[in-house]
Design a protein around this motif. Structure first.
Motif, PDB file in Angstrom:
ATOM      1  N   TYR A  35       0.721  -1.364  -0.113  1.00 31.61           N
ATOM      2  CA  TYR A  35      -0.029  -0.040  -0.164  1.00 31.61           C
ATOM      3  C   TYR A  35       0.923   1.201   0.041  1.00 31.61           C
ATOM      4  O   TYR A  35       1.712   1.349   0.659  1.00 31.61           O
ATOM      5  N   THR A  36       0.206   2.323  -0.796  1.00 30.86           N
ATOM      6  CA  THR A  36       0.659   3.480  -0.349  1.00 30.86           C
ATOM      7  C   THR A  36      -0.575   4.449   0.135  1.00 30.86           C
ATOM      8  O   THR A  36      -1.625   4.129  -0.482  1.00 30.86           O
ATOM      9  N   VAL A  37      -0.225   4.941   1.469  1.00 28.37           N
ATOM     10  CA  VAL A  37      -1.535   5.736   1.942  1.00 28.37           C
ATOM     11  C   VAL A  37      -1.230   7.031   1.875  1.00 28.37           C
ATOM     12  O   VAL A  37      -0.287   7.556   2.196  1.00 28.37           O
ATOM     13  N   VAL A  38      -2.543   7.680   1.322  1.00 25.89           N
ATOM     14  CA  VAL A  38      -2.298   8.914   1.167  1.00 25.89           C
ATOM     15  C   VAL A  38      -3.622   9.941   2.165  1.00 25.89           C
ATOM     16  O   VAL A  38      -4.745   9.285   2.163  1.00 25.89           O
ATOM     17  N   TYR A  39      -3.062  10.525   3.139  1.00 27.51           N
ATOM     18  CA  TYR A  39      -3.757  11.250   4.028  1.00 27.51           C
ATOM     19  C   TYR A  39      -4.156  12.400   3.569  1.00 27.51           C
ATOM     20  O   TYR A  39      -3.606  13.343   3.070  1.00 27.51           O
ATOM     21  N   VAL A  40      -5.674  12.505   3.435  1.00 29.06           N
ATOM     22  CA  VAL A  40      -6.439  13.586   2.813  1.00 29.06           C
ATOM     23  C   VAL A  40      -7.655  14.077   3.519  1.00 29.06           C
ATOM     24  O   VAL A  40      -7.955  13.282   4.748  1.00 29.06           O
ATOM     25  N   ARG A  41      -8.085  15.140   3.249  1.00 30.57           N
ATOM     26  CA  ARG A  41      -9.174  15.943   3.958  1.00 30.57           C
ATOM     27  C   ARG A  41     -10.587  14.946   3.838  1.00 30.57           C
ATOM     28  O   ARG A  41     -11.203  15.087   4.753  1.00 30.57           O
ATOM     29  N   ASP A  42     -10.760  14.617   2.478  1.00 31.73           N
ATOM     30  CA  ASP A  42     -11.947  14.099   2.417  1.00 31.73           C
ATOM     31  C   ASP A  42     -11.720  12.727   1.361  1.00 31.73           C
ATOM     32  O   ASP A  42     -11.450  12.766   0.064  1.00 31.73           O
ATOM     33  N   VAL A  43     -11.999  11.575   2.007  1.00 31.79           N
ATOM     34  CA  VAL A  43     -11.824  10.380   1.395  1.00 31.79           C
ATOM     35  C   VAL A  43     -12.565  10.088   0.315  1.00 31.79           C
ATOM     36  O   VAL A  43     -12.077   9.810  -1.080  1.00 31.79           O
ATOM     37  N   ALA A  44     -13.905  10.288   0.156  1.00 33.64           N
ATOM     38  CA  ALA A  44     -14.632  10.138  -0.962  1.00 33.64           C
ATOM     39  C   ALA A  44     -14.531  11.070  -2.070  1.00 33.64           C
ATOM     40  O   ALA A  44     -14.435  10.400  -3.171  1.00 33.64           O
ATOM     41  N   LYS A  45     -14.231  12.115  -1.700  1.00 32.28           N
ATOM     42  CA  LYS A  45     -13.735  13.178  -2.865  1.00 32.28           C
ATOM     43  C   LYS A  45     -12.207  12.632  -3.607  1.00 32.28           C
ATOM     44  O   LYS A  45     -12.289  12.791  -4.714  1.00 32.28           O
ATOM     45  N   SER A  46     -11.395  12.486  -2.645  1.00 32.44           N
ATOM     46  CA  SER A  46     -10.407  12.109  -3.303  1.00 32.44           C
ATOM     47  C   SER A  46     -10.242  10.848  -3.945  1.00 32.44           C
ATOM     48  O   SER A  46      -9.632  10.794  -5.248  1.00 32.44           O
ATOM     49  N   VAL A  47     -10.875   9.768  -3.639  1.00 34.19           N
ATOM     50  CA  VAL A  47     -11.100   8.458  -4.542  1.00 34.19           C
ATOM     51  C   VAL A  47     -11.686   8.888  -5.827  1.00 34.19           C
ATOM     52  O   VAL A  47     -11.345   8.506  -6.865  1.00 34.19           O
ATOM     53  N   GLU A  48     -12.971   9.617  -5.665  1.00 36.14           N
ATOM     54  CA  GLU A  48     -13.586  10.223  -7.195  1.00 36.14           C
ATOM     55  C   GLU A  48     -12.480  11.037  -7.905  1.00 36.14           C
ATOM     56  O   GLU A  48     -12.585  10.681  -9.139  1.00 36.14           O
ATOM     57  N   PHE A  49     -11.938  11.899  -7.159  1.00 37.34           N
ATOM     58  CA  PHE A  49     -11.033  12.732  -8.046  1.00 37.34           C
ATOM     59  C   PHE A  49      -9.676  11.696  -8.811  1.00 37.34           C
ATOM     60  O   PHE A  49      -9.671  12.141  -9.976  1.00 37.34           O
ATOM     61  N   TYR A  50      -9.120  10.788  -7.918  1.00 37.63           N
ATOM     62  CA  TYR A  50      -8.076  10.100  -8.689  1.00 37.63           C
ATOM     63  C   TYR A  50      -8.889   9.052  -9.584  1.00 37.63           C
ATOM     64  O   TYR A  50      -7.918   8.941 -10.760  1.00 37.63           O
ATOM     65  N   SER A  51      -9.982   8.736  -9.385  1.00 35.95           N
ATOM     66  CA  SER A  51     -10.570   7.885 -10.510  1.00 35.95           C
ATOM     67  C   SER A  51     -10.577   8.681 -11.788  1.00 35.95           C
ATOM     68  O   SER A  51     -10.293   8.101 -12.738  1.00 35.95           O
ATOM     69  N   LYS A  52     -11.343   9.906 -11.682  1.00 34.91           N
ATOM     70  CA  LYS A  52     -11.447  10.767 -12.713  1.00 34.91           C
ATOM     71  C   LYS A  52     -10.184  11.162 -13.555  1.00 34.91           C
ATOM     72  O   LYS A  52     -10.044  11.371 -14.613  1.00 34.91           O
ATOM     73  N   ALA A  53      -9.294  11.829 -12.678  1.00 34.98           N
ATOM     74  CA  ALA A  53      -8.364  12.702 -13.178  1.00 34.98           C
ATOM     75  C   ALA A  53      -7.269  11.682 -13.638  1.00 34.98           C
ATOM     76  O   ALA A  53      -6.374  11.922 -14.658  1.00 34.98           O
ATOM     77  N   PHE A  54      -6.885  10.586 -12.958  1.00 35.33           N
ATOM     78  CA  PHE A  54      -5.784   9.853 -13.479  1.00 35.33           C
ATOM     79  C   PHE A  54      -6.108   8.420 -13.929  1.00 35.33           C
ATOM     80  O   PHE A  54      -5.230   7.813 -14.387  1.00 35.33           O
ATOM     81  N   GLY A  55      -7.435   8.065 -14.009  1.00 26.29           N
ATOM     82  CA  GLY A  55      -8.017   6.925 -14.874  1.00 26.29           C
ATOM     83  C   GLY A  55      -7.887   5.609 -14.021  1.00 26.29           C
ATOM     84  O   GLY A  55      -7.788   4.555 -14.443  1.00 26.29           O
TER      85      GLY A  55
END
Length: 137
Positions: free
Chosen positions: A12-32
């Motif tokens: 794993y690489t764990v990324v600490y973020v403000r909003d998990v759901a928003k970050s998951v959606e962002f990485y899915s859309k922005a990086f495929g």
């Protein structure tokens, strides 16, 4: 030589973020990336990225803050976290464009580097620097 019993697998690489759901959606859309898992509490999310999982969890939570210390965030756009996420693509220009169109902040347009790699940089929605590059030739 280490035996297979104690030979680690990078899991794993764990990324600490403000909003998990928003970050998951962002990485899915922005990086495929495809979303593997987002738990109902929105305190853990995972993306499918091959052998190593990209995971997201809140910046502050009892389980980690009390055990290993609080995550230190940057205080300005001139600072960056001591972490850089790197993704390789066949078409760096297209990947960079998609990332920016989906909310990434452009830092440096893709350019050919002297070491045989094309590289561009963006920031994610939490300010983390993401390198979008080709494999080194």
């Amino acid at each position: 030589m280490a035996s297979n019993i104690i030979k680690p697998a990078y899991a794993y690489t764990v990324v600490y973020v403000r909003d998990v759901a928003k970050s998951v959606e962002f990485y899915s859309k922005a990086f495929g990336y495809n979303v593997r898992r987002l738990d109902e509490s929105h305190r853990w999310g995972e993306l499918e990225s091959g052998q190593t999982t990209i995971a997201f969890t809140p910046l502050h939570q009892h389980e980690t803050d009390d055990l290993t210390g609080k995550v230190q965030s940057t205080s300005s756009a001139r600072e960056r976290a001591p972490l850089e996420v790197c993704f390789c693509y066949l078409d760096v220009d297209a990947a960079f464009k998609r990332a920016v169109e989906n909310g990434a902040v452009a830092v440096s347009e893709p350019e050919d580097k002297e070491w045989g790699q094309k590289v561009g940089y963006v920031r994610d929605i939490d300010g983390i620097v993401v390198r979008i590059g080709s494999h080194v030739k």
